[in-house]
Design a protein around this motif. Structure first.
Motif, mmCIF file in Angstrom:
data_model
loop_
_atom_site.group_PDB
_atom_site.id
_atom_site.type_symbol
_atom_site.label_atom_id
_atom_site.label_comp_id
_atom_site.label_asym_id
_atom_site.label_seq_id
_atom_site.Cartn_x
_atom_site.Cartn_y
_atom_site.Cartn_z
ATOM 1 N N ALA A 9 -8.977 -68.348 40.564
ATOM 2 C CA ALA A 9 -9.295 -67.026 41.111
ATOM 3 C C ALA A 9 -9.895 -66.124 40.037
ATOM 4 O O ALA A 9 -10.852 -65.385 40.280
ATOM 5 C CB ALA A 9 -8.028 -66.388 41.685
ATOM 6 N N LEU A 10 -9.323 -66.209 38.844
ATOM 7 C CA LEU A 10 -9.852 -65.383 37.750
ATOM 8 C C LEU A 10 -11.284 -65.799 37.396
ATOM 9 O O LEU A 10 -12.160 -64.955 37.176
ATOM 10 C CB LEU A 10 -8.952 -65.510 36.514
ATOM 11 C CG LEU A 10 -7.580 -64.844 36.626
ATOM 12 C CD1 LEU A 10 -6.655 -65.325 35.506
ATOM 13 C CD2 LEU A 10 -7.723 -63.320 36.565
ATOM 14 N N ASP A 11 -11.488 -67.101 37.335
ATOM 15 C CA ASP A 11 -12.821 -67.595 36.979
ATOM 16 C C ASP A 11 -13.858 -67.237 38.042
ATOM 17 O O ASP A 11 -15.042 -67.060 37.732
ATOM 18 C CB ASP A 11 -12.789 -69.129 36.801
ATOM 19 C CG ASP A 11 -11.964 -69.540 35.580
ATOM 20 O OD1 ASP A 11 -11.702 -68.652 34.731
ATOM 21 O OD2 ASP A 11 -11.561 -70.720 35.500
ATOM 22 N N GLY A 12 -13.410 -67.123 39.295
ATOM 23 C CA GLY A 12 -14.358 -66.915 40.382
ATOM 24 C C GLY A 12 -14.593 -65.464 40.760
ATOM 25 O O GLY A 12 -15.329 -65.167 41.698
ATOM 26 N N THR A 13 -13.955 -64.535 40.058
ATOM 27 C CA THR A 13 -14.113 -63.120 40.411
ATOM 28 C C THR A 13 -15.217 -62.481 39.571
ATOM 29 O O THR A 13 -15.168 -62.514 38.329
ATOM 30 C CB THR A 13 -12.792 -62.358 40.187
ATOM 31 O OG1 THR A 13 -11.787 -62.980 40.982
ATOM 32 C CG2 THR A 13 -12.928 -60.890 40.585
ATOM 33 N N ALA A 14 -16.201 -61.919 40.242
ATOM 34 C CA ALA A 14 -17.308 -61.265 39.540
ATOM 35 C C ALA A 14 -16.790 -60.043 38.800
ATOM 36 O O ALA A 14 -15.939 -59.314 39.317
ATOM 37 C CB ALA A 14 -18.375 -60.844 40.541
ATOM 38 N N GLY A 15 -17.298 -59.835 37.603
ATOM 39 C CA GLY A 15 -16.888 -58.676 36.802
ATOM 40 C C GLY A 15 -15.919 -59.043 35.705
ATOM 41 O O GLY A 15 -15.669 -58.246 34.798
ATOM 42 N N ILE A 16 -15.354 -60.246 35.773
ATOM 43 C CA ILE A 16 -14.435 -60.689 34.712
ATOM 44 C C ILE A 16 -15.236 -61.509 33.709
ATOM 45 O O ILE A 16 -15.880 -62.498 34.059
ATOM 46 C CB ILE A 16 -13.273 -61.519 35.285
ATOM 47 C CG1 ILE A 16 -12.356 -60.596 36.099
ATOM 48 C CG2 ILE A 16 -12.502 -62.222 34.175
ATOM 49 C CD1 ILE A 16 -11.184 -61.301 36.752
ATOM 50 N N ALA A 17 -15.224 -61.058 32.459
ATOM 51 C CA ALA A 17 -16.009 -61.750 31.430
ATOM 52 C C ALA A 17 -15.274 -62.973 30.912
ATOM 53 O O ALA A 17 -15.880 -64.020 30.657
ATOM 54 C CB ALA A 17 -16.293 -60.795 30.273
ATOM 55 N N ALA A 18 -13.972 -62.850 30.749
ATOM 56 C CA ALA A 18 -13.208 -63.986 30.213
ATOM 57 C C ALA A 18 -11.746 -63.798 30.575
ATOM 58 O O ALA A 18 -11.268 -62.690 30.771
ATOM 59 C CB ALA A 18 -13.356 -64.045 28.694
ATOM 60 N N SER A 19 -11.061 -64.932 30.699
ATOM 61 C CA SER A 19 -9.614 -64.870 30.929
ATOM 62 C C SER A 19 -8.953 -65.990 30.142
ATOM 63 O O SER A 19 -9.596 -66.994 29.810
ATOM 64 C CB SER A 19 -9.290 -64.995 32.417
ATOM 65 O OG SER A 19 -9.699 -66.255 32.880
ATOM 66 N N LEU A 20 -7.701 -65.808 29.866
ATOM 67 C CA LEU A 20 -7.016 -66.732 28.966
ATOM 68 C C LEU A 20 -5.548 -66.840 29.366
ATOM 69 O O LEU A 20 -4.868 -65.824 29.518
ATOM 70 C CB LEU A 20 -7.117 -66.167 27.547
ATOM 71 C CG LEU A 20 -6.358 -66.860 26.441
ATOM 72 C CD1 LEU A 20 -7.087 -68.143 26.066
ATOM 73 C CD2 LEU A 20 -6.245 -65.945 25.249
ATOM 74 N N PRO A 21 -5.052 -68.070 29.560
ATOM 75 C CA PRO A 21 -3.625 -68.197 29.851
ATOM 76 C C PRO A 21 -2.795 -68.042 28.581
ATOM 77 O O PRO A 21 -3.203 -68.481 27.512
ATOM 78 C CB PRO A 21 -3.512 -69.621 30.404
ATOM 79 C CG PRO A 21 -4.648 -70.359 29.794
ATOM 80 C CD PRO A 21 -5.751 -69.369 29.584
ATOM 81 N N VAL A 22 -1.664 -67.384 28.745
ATOM 82 C CA VAL A 22 -0.738 -67.212 27.625
ATOM 83 C C VAL A 22 0.591 -67.830 28.038
ATOM 84 O O VAL A 22 1.151 -67.494 29.080
ATOM 85 C CB VAL A 22 -0.537 -65.726 27.276
ATOM 86 C CG1 VAL A 22 0.481 -65.576 26.146
ATOM 87 C CG2 VAL A 22 -1.853 -65.087 26.871
ATOM 88 N N TYR A 23 1.060 -68.766 27.224
ATOM 89 C CA TYR A 23 2.358 -69.399 27.469
ATOM 90 C C TYR A 23 3.377 -68.655 26.628
ATOM 91 O O TYR A 23 3.163 -68.413 25.442
ATOM 92 C CB TYR A 23 2.317 -70.870 27.061
ATOM 93 C CG TYR A 23 1.322 -71.684 27.870
ATOM 94 C CD1 TYR A 23 -0.024 -71.699 27.529
ATOM 95 C CD2 TYR A 23 1.731 -72.435 28.970
ATOM 96 C CE1 TYR A 23 -0.943 -72.434 28.274
ATOM 97 C CE2 TYR A 23 0.828 -73.181 29.714
ATOM 98 C CZ TYR A 23 -0.511 -73.178 29.360
ATOM 99 O OH TYR A 23 -1.428 -73.882 30.086
ATOM 100 N N ASP A 24 4.456 -68.271 27.224
ATOM 101 C CA ASP A 24 5.469 -67.473 26.516
ATOM 102 C C ASP A 24 6.814 -68.156 26.731
ATOM 103 O O ASP A 24 7.339 -68.176 27.845
ATOM 104 C CB ASP A 24 5.478 -66.047 27.098
ATOM 105 C CG ASP A 24 6.199 -65.078 26.178
ATOM 106 O OD1 ASP A 24 6.802 -65.529 25.182
ATOM 107 O OD2 ASP A 24 6.156 -63.865 26.459
ATOM 108 N N VAL A 25 7.349 -68.733 25.666
ATOM 109 C CA VAL A 25 8.596 -69.491 25.807
ATOM 110 C C VAL A 25 9.561 -69.129 24.680
ATOM 111 O O VAL A 25 9.170 -68.523 23.687
ATOM 112 C CB VAL A 25 8.330 -71.023 25.761
ATOM 113 C CG1 VAL A 25 7.414 -71.439 26.897
ATOM 114 C CG2 VAL A 25 7.736 -71.421 24.416
ATOM 115 N N ASN A 26 10.798 -69.522 24.871
ATOM 116 C CA ASN A 26 11.768 -69.405 23.778
ATOM 117 C C ASN A 26 11.641 -70.626 22.876
ATOM 118 O O ASN A 26 11.385 -71.730 23.338
ATOM 119 C CB ASN A 26 13.190 -69.347 24.331
ATOM 120 C CG ASN A 26 13.459 -68.028 25.019
ATOM 121 O OD1 ASN A 26 13.312 -66.973 24.417
ATOM 122 N ND2 ASN A 26 13.820 -68.095 26.296
ATOM 123 N N ALA A 27 11.798 -70.407 21.590
ATOM 124 C CA ALA A 27 11.690 -71.530 20.653
ATOM 125 C C ALA A 27 12.620 -71.282 19.476
ATOM 126 O O ALA A 27 13.180 -70.182 19.329
ATOM 127 C CB ALA A 27 10.246 -71.658 20.167
#
Lengths: 240, 771
Positions: free
Chosen positions: B480-498
């Motif tokens: 959905a992020l990749d297919g929406t006009a107006g979005i230049a870039a998107s990036l997933p962020v994984y957030d975990v305990n370590a």
């Protein structure tokens, strides 16, 4: 003997050098006017040494200030060396004070943070005299008044008599025709005072018209003419 | 005898202050401002943690919060309650992730059920509104989040949970303290009634749980926290927060506030001291005869000095006293602004002690300045002082101004200034300081405006954080992020305990070679391979880990060895964060899913339109959080308001001091102007010399002040940034170009007003103007 040699000869004049007609000066303040000088009229011929005498508060200093163009009269006319002082504007008055009269104050009024040389040179600088000529003239004048060796000192480093000599040199630097001295020996001891009077007398001998305010009868005796004032009025005029 | 002497001091002191009241007024004003800002900075710094302690005591709040997986929570809760160091616990709150939408905004939410009655131990103290009935269709929202969204009790909201969406009313705000402190990493806390909880999926939708614990002996807080951590079974994530950590989370900002206040105040103090030195020296000359009379009639040098100290010290004391009151008011307001975001009540701490100490330092400094200014005064005898006054020796520069160089204007103007080198140098120093102060104010204001509002300052070079609700597959979200006009870039962020080298930490994993997340490296280098990580400055400081060390990283139950490549500046979570490549995480946990996405819009894109299209594409299952909105919350308005007041106030003070200093200088020239007029100087010539003198005073000050001000401010902010982190100097060229000429009006007017009066007066009046 005075060594001062003026640059130009003074032309003999038939008209009075200093003349006052109906001169009045009022000071306002405190709800009442103070009539410091009241309807004073007199004439002084060129080259005279005159003394204005009178008790404290008689208006003699105010009269001198009016003649020298550092106060403006409330009414009346002043003529100094052919200049109608009472009719001058601010700028013309400044030029008059610079070129036609030399003023000597009781408290010397040297500029405290300028050297004696620069204090004496100041009227010449203001008049735009060429530097080399002015330097020579100032040094000659300092030599004349006997403080050539004090040229680089500041005023407070000199005695009262030496400061007054510097003030006299300053009054002469533009070669004015009239010298006005307001109690020039008032802050000096008798020896220094006599030396200053001697100096003024010699200037008068060289043709300068000299008008001196004093309340000391002995000093007034040096003058050839005395104008006695009381309560702002000229009460008597006496030849020596 | 002593009493009579005191009366003599008082008589002269009062007469002098009455005669030169504006000098005294400047001293009062500068001392007041300096005391107010320094005092306020120091009091605020200690009052923020004190407010936390006082509020916790009053609300009977927990000392620790423990969060873990919902399945493991009941057992852990029971074990913690049995610990001897734990005196009481809050209820256990199940938590499900979701979204809260209100006031036209939305935030990721941590949704929990409310107990039927207010708990005895806990922070669920209603700050506004009433405790709801179990079947009411309402929610309680933490106050920080409510303020962020611009809503309050009575507002309508929509809460989206794991099992559905419920429209409800916000019935009250509760004191909770996480969101305001960590707006980017902590969801908004939403408490719902039992009936709403059930509608949202209830315990079945809860993935985590948390509870609070009170500790008997607070000196054992850390030891107790470690003991609780060890109670969690291996592999079960556990998060333990001391409520005070939240306060500490704000400490960098509070320190920044304090630092800038103290800097402002010290500038004011130095200006005050310069002014005292300058006016005291001026008095020694102006009142030379009076001082000569005093000495000639039996006053000792020490007594004269005491008199001068009284004249200077009294206004400073008055300024300090009023400044202390202002400091309390300012500190109270700032503390309130800071702590109310965290749900705390402001409590001023150590104010009398701090203010008394600061005031004493100010007063002693003022007296020392008088002592400095009167150095050498005794060398002139009373007789000489009476006869000619106390004069400073001429400078060599003045001596060189003989006839033959330059016109009368420059020569005379230069002589007037350089004949009194001590006074002139003091005036130049005051001008320099004043201009530097103005430059400091302008740069600091611009820097802190940027510090509060520019996402990249915080390390976030993206526009939105996009959370997605449970039920939306990560792949669909990315699509959905990749297919929406107006979005230049998107990036997933994984957030975990370590765990790294045995220390639990928050770990984020991102796609390499992207620039949406910029890591400001403090030491080391960027990540070059999957086996390398960066660590936050806070983690490095607390563990001693440094670039170049190979350590064991454990995510879940999978361990691996990684090399610490660098340490970066991370303001979030106290910098207790680790960053690695997502390929490293996916190697350890192939089924890991992104916690959220970060998105950058195309330049000039219509943000509202893009957001609308994006939300429609996933049927509202995205939570879009504009970064600039989120980071604007903590203290931004406090900084803005305080700095605006301070910057303006300090610039005014600098202007006043510059005005006063040049006025003193020009005042002295009136006597000289009188003499010069009497011997025939024309107004134009005198004006030229005064203009030259003013130029000689002001131009060098400007030439020196501009680079000095910029360099000094940059150095001070850089030094502060070492403590606070994240403060980058912003140089507002246009603002400086406007501020400096405006600031110069003060000394120009200070020079022009008395000079103009002297020029307009008759020669005798001007001579008589000597004071």
């Amino acid at each position: 003997m005075l060594k001062y040699d003026i640059d130009s000869e003074i032309e003999p004049l038939t008209a009075p050098m200093v003349a006052a007609h109906g001169l009045t000066k009022l000071f306002s303040g405190g709800g009442a006017d103070l009539r410091a000088v009241s309807d004073v009229s007199f004439e002084l011929e060129p080259g005279i040494f005159a003394a204005i005498t009178g008790p404290s508060g008689s208006g003699k200093s105010t009269l001198l200030h009016l003649l020298g163009g550092i106060e403006k009269p409330s009414s009346g006319e002043i003529d100094v060396a052919g200049t109608p002082v009472h009719a001058l504007g601010e700028s013309e008055l400044a030029k008059f004070r610079l070129m036609q009269v030399g003023f000597i104050f009781q408290a010397f009024h040297l500029i405290p943070n300028l050297t004696i040389f620069n204090n004496v040179a100041m009227p010449g600088l203001l008049a735009g005299v060429a530097s080399a000529a002015l330097r020579d003239r100032v040094l000659r004048l300092l030599e004349t008044v006997g403080i050539r060796d004090k040229a680089d000192r500041l005023p407070h480093e000199l005695s009262g008599g030496q400061q007054q000599r510097a003030a006299i040199a300053r009054a002469l630097v533009n070669d004015p025709q009239v010298i006005l001295a307001d109690e020039p020996t008032g802050n000096l001891d008798s020896a220094a005072g006599d030396a200053v009077l001697q100096l003024l007398g010699e200037l008068n001998d060289r043709g300068k018209t000299l008008l001196m305010v004093t309340h000391d009868a002995r000093i007034a005796g040096w003058a050839g003419k005395q104008l006695r004032m009381r309560d702002g009025r000229l009460v008597t005029t006496a030849e020596a | 005898m002593r009493r009579r002497r005191a009366r003599a001091y008082l008589t002269f002191g009062v007469a002098s202050i009455r005669q030169r009241w504006w000098e005294a007024a400047v001293q009062v004003g500068v001392a007041l401002l300096a005391m107010a800002v320094v005092g306020a900075g120091l009091v605020t710094a200690s009052s923020v943690p004190a407010s936390y302690a006082a509020t916790k005591l009053r609300l009977n709040g927990p000392d620790l919060w423990v969060g873990t997986q919902s399945a493991a929570a009941p057992a852990l809760y029971a074990e913690v309650a049995r610990l001897s160091q734990v005196s009481a616990t809050t209820p256990m709150y199940m938590v499900q992730s979701g979204v809260v939408r209100a006031g036209g905004k939305e935030l990721p939410a941590a949704i929990s059920p409310l107990p039927d009655t207010p708990p005895l131990v806990g922070s669920l103290t209603v700050a506004g509104g009433a405790w709801p009935a179990p079947d009411a269709n309402v929610a309680l929202l933490e106050r920080g989040a409510a303020q962020s969204m611009g809503v309050g009790p009575g507002s309508d909201a929509t809460v989206v949970g794991g099992g559905g969406s419920v429209g409800l009313r916000i019935s009250a705000e509760v004191r909770d303290i996480s969101h305001a402190s960590y707006p980017l990493s902590t969801p908004a806390l939403v408490y719902v009634t039992r009936s709403v909880w059930q509608a949202l999926g209830g315990d079945a939708a809860a993935t985590t749980a948390r509870f609070g614990a009170r500790i008997r002996d607070l000196s054992q807080l850390r030891a107790t926290a470690l003991a609780i951590r060890d109670l969690a079974p291996a592999g079960v994530p556990i998060a333990i927060n001391d409520g005070a950590l939240v306060v500490e989370g704000l400490q960098p900002l509070v320190l920044a506030l304090e630092g800038f206040l103290v800097l402002f105040g010290l500038f004011g103090l130095v200006a005050c001291l310069f002014f005292i030195v300058g006016t005291t020296r001026a008095d020694l000359i102006r009142h030379a005869r009076t001082l000569g009379i005093l000495r000639a009639t039996g006053w000792s040098l020490r007594q004269v000095r005491w008199l001068l100290m009284l004249q200077r010290g009294a206004p400073v004391l008055l300024g300090v006293l009023v400044g202390a009151v202002a400091a309390v008011a300012l500190a109270g307001w700032m503390t309130d602004q800071v702590v109310q975001l965290m749900g705390l009540s402001a409590a001023l701490d150590a104010a009398p002690l701090v203010l008394a100490g600061t005031g004493a330092v100010f007063l002693l400094a003022a007296l020392a300045a008088v002592r400095l200014a009167t150095r050498g005064f005794g060398r002139t005898s009373p007789g000489a002082t009476l006869a000619a006054g106390y004069r400073q020796p001429p400078s060599r520069l003045a001596g060189s101004l003989e006839v033959g160089r330059g016109g009368i204007g420059p020569r005379l103007g230069t002589s007037l200034l350089l004949g009194r080198p001590g006074r002139t140098s003091t005036a130049v120093a005051v001008l320099l300081l004043g201009l530097v102060t103005v430059i400091f104010s302008v740069i600091t204001e611009a820097t802190l405006s940027s510090f509060g509002s520019e996402p990249s300052t915080w390390g976030y070079a993206y526009d939105w954080r996009v959370d997605y609700v449970k039920g939306l597959a990560p792949a669909d979200a990315q699509h959905a992020l990749d297919g929406t006009a107006g979005i230049a870039a998107s990036l997933p962020v994984y957030d975990v305990n370590a765990t790294i080298d045995g220390n639990r930490t928050d770990a984020r994993f991102v796609t390499p070679a992207q620039d949406l997340l910029r890591f400001h490296l403090l030491t080391g280098r960027t990540i070059a391979s999957d086996s390398e990580v960066l660590i936050g400055a806070g983690l490095a400081a607390s563990t001693g880990l440094a670039p170049g060390r190979s350590v064991l990283l454990q995510v879940g139950s999978a361990p691996t060895t990684v090399l610490i490549a660098g340490v970066y500046r991370e303001l979030d979570n106290l910098g207790q964060v680790l960053v690695g490549r997502d390929s490293l995480l996916l190697g350890l946990q192939p089924k890991a899913t992104p916690a959220y996405f970060v998105v950058r819009l195309q330049p000039g894109a219509d943000a509202a339109g893009v957001r609308s299209r994006l939300e429609q594409s996933v049927a509202g299952q995205f939570v879009v959080s504009p970064v600039s909105d989120l980071i604007a919350v903590p203290l931004g308005n406090v900084f803005q308001a305080v700095l605006l007041i301070l910057g303006f106030g300090l610039a005014v003070v600098a202007g006043m001091v510059m005005f006063a200093m040049t006025m003193i200088l020009a005042d002295e020239h009136t006597f000289v102007i009188g003499i010069l007029k009497a011997i025939g100087a024309r107004r134009r010539q005198l004006a030229a010399s005064l203009a030259w003198a003013a130029g000689l005073l002001i131009v060098p000050a400007v030439v020196l002040a501009v680079p000095a001000g910029i360099l000094l401010t940059a150095a001070l902010i850089a030094a502060l940034s070492q403590v606070v982190g994240g403060v980058d100097v912003v140089l507002p060229v246009a603002a400086l170009a406007i501020a400096i000429p405006i600031a110069l009006l003060a000394p120009i007017l200070g020079f022009a007003i008395p000079a103009r009066a002297a020029l307009a007066a008759s020669p005798l009046e001007a001579i008589g103007m000597e004071r």
